[in-house]
Design an enzyme around this catalytic site. Sequence first.
Site, PDB file in Angstrom:
ATOM      1  N   VAL A 136       0.696  -1.155  -0.076  1.00 50.59           N
ATOM      2  CA  VAL A 136       0.005  -0.006  -0.194  1.00 50.59           C
ATOM      3  C   VAL A 136       0.978   1.345   0.006  1.00 50.59           C
ATOM      4  O   VAL A 136       0.576   2.353  -0.547  1.00 50.59           O
ATOM      5  CB  VAL A 136      -1.066  -0.116   1.112  1.00 50.59           C
ATOM      6  CG1 VAL A 136      -1.613   1.463   1.520  1.00 50.59           C
ATOM      7  CG2 VAL A 136      -1.958  -1.118   0.991  1.00 50.59           C
ATOM      8  N   GLU A 137       1.953   1.244   0.983  1.00 51.13           N
ATOM      9  CA  GLU A 137       2.822   2.316   1.029  1.00 51.13           C
ATOM     10  C   GLU A 137       3.428   2.680  -0.307  1.00 51.13           C
ATOM     11  O   GLU A 137       3.551   4.009  -0.894  1.00 51.13           O
ATOM     12  CB  GLU A 137       3.813   2.384   1.941  1.00 51.13           C
ATOM     13  CG  GLU A 137       3.084   2.260   3.433  1.00 51.13           C
ATOM     14  CD  GLU A 137       2.623   3.526   3.871  1.00 51.13           C
ATOM     15  OE1 GLU A 137       2.733   4.589   3.318  1.00 51.13           O
ATOM     16  OE2 GLU A 137       1.764   3.575   4.879  1.00 51.13           O
ATOM     17  N   THR A 138       4.234   1.713  -1.079  1.00 48.92           N
ATOM     18  CA  THR A 138       5.043   2.116  -1.932  1.00 48.92           C
ATOM     19  C   THR A 138       5.082   1.083  -3.159  1.00 48.92           C
ATOM     20  O   THR A 138       5.983   0.983  -4.088  1.00 48.92           O
ATOM     21  CB  THR A 138       6.477   2.128  -1.608  1.00 48.92           C
ATOM     22  OG1 THR A 138       7.045   0.746  -1.020  1.00 48.92           O
ATOM     23  CG2 THR A 138       6.764   3.208  -0.510  1.00 48.92           C
TER      24      THR A 138
END
Length: 352
Positions: A136-138
């Site tokens: 989700v982050e990167t």
Amino acid sequence: MTMAVHKATAGLTSVVLGWLLLNSASAANPTPDQRHFHPEVHSQAAELVEELSERGLSREWLTATLNKAEFTQGVLDAMAGAAERRLGWHEYRAIFLTPERVDAGVAFIDSHSDAMDRAQTDYGVPTEIIAAIIGVETYYGRHTGRHRVLDSLATLAFHHPVRGGFFRGELSAFLELTHEQGVAPETLKGSYAGAMGYPQFIPTSYQAYAVDFDDDGLRDLWRNPVDAIGSVANYFSEHDWQPGAPVYHEANGPETLVEGIEFNQTSRPYVMLEALRAEGIEPAAAQGDAPRIMKADQKVIPLALEMADGRYRYRLAHDNFYVITRYNHSHLYAMAVTELAEAIAEQRGETP
């Protein structure tokens, strides 16, 4: 103002002052006559230099570094328009729950299986949760940010109308961290909020929770996925992740939201199940052991997720859901991580 602060201030050249002292209230479309000096901001910048120099950082290095920072209006705009604040659940979910991201999560786990297995064993955090956070982050390290971290943090530290104090702390931690690791601050890129690397840790989280998971002598979340895997697991463990405990249970409820119940709060479980039952919200009987393990006096986090047709999907979240919200204080974020983790586990033929 002390003589030491005066001395530190003297080192802040007009390069810094040209952007640090821009009035944040008129920063959207500044004109030359809208630029003026703000003594309180000037003082804050000088005090930051003095504070860090007292911790052993070179005043000259600090001044030279701050002189490389640039005001970035886009950072302030992005903070005001974060997706978690403006999208419904069905819109937010569609960003992260794609077949491509699920497949990439499976591949990420397979590529780093030894580190993933060790992180799960050492910290009790499932591999699919670790992968989902990084996914989700990167997108598993593909998109770690396009903003210079120095610019983002300096802009927010001295110009955010509400959270300037918080971001001054992050800027301070970032300068300490880069100085300690011998990294040029102006070379690092991250999110508009100053989050960095595979797991998008903000600087204070980097300092507190990053681990050297491959024992090479560095805690490198910018380039090292193994350190990132261990650090995410450590973060969750330090925030009291409960191994083997559920994140949420499905629930049934009325078509219209019940007044008087606060849904979607990113707090520890705060509503008793019996209070929800009185309003027609029940654990879904089809979800195996939900009725058995959920007691009337058990507290949960009631979630009402907006679907595309305007209806709501109800879920009852537990302590592990709250732990996920410590990473990002949004119920949408925590549910996206949870569903992505479930999809990755299912794709790998495992029980999420």
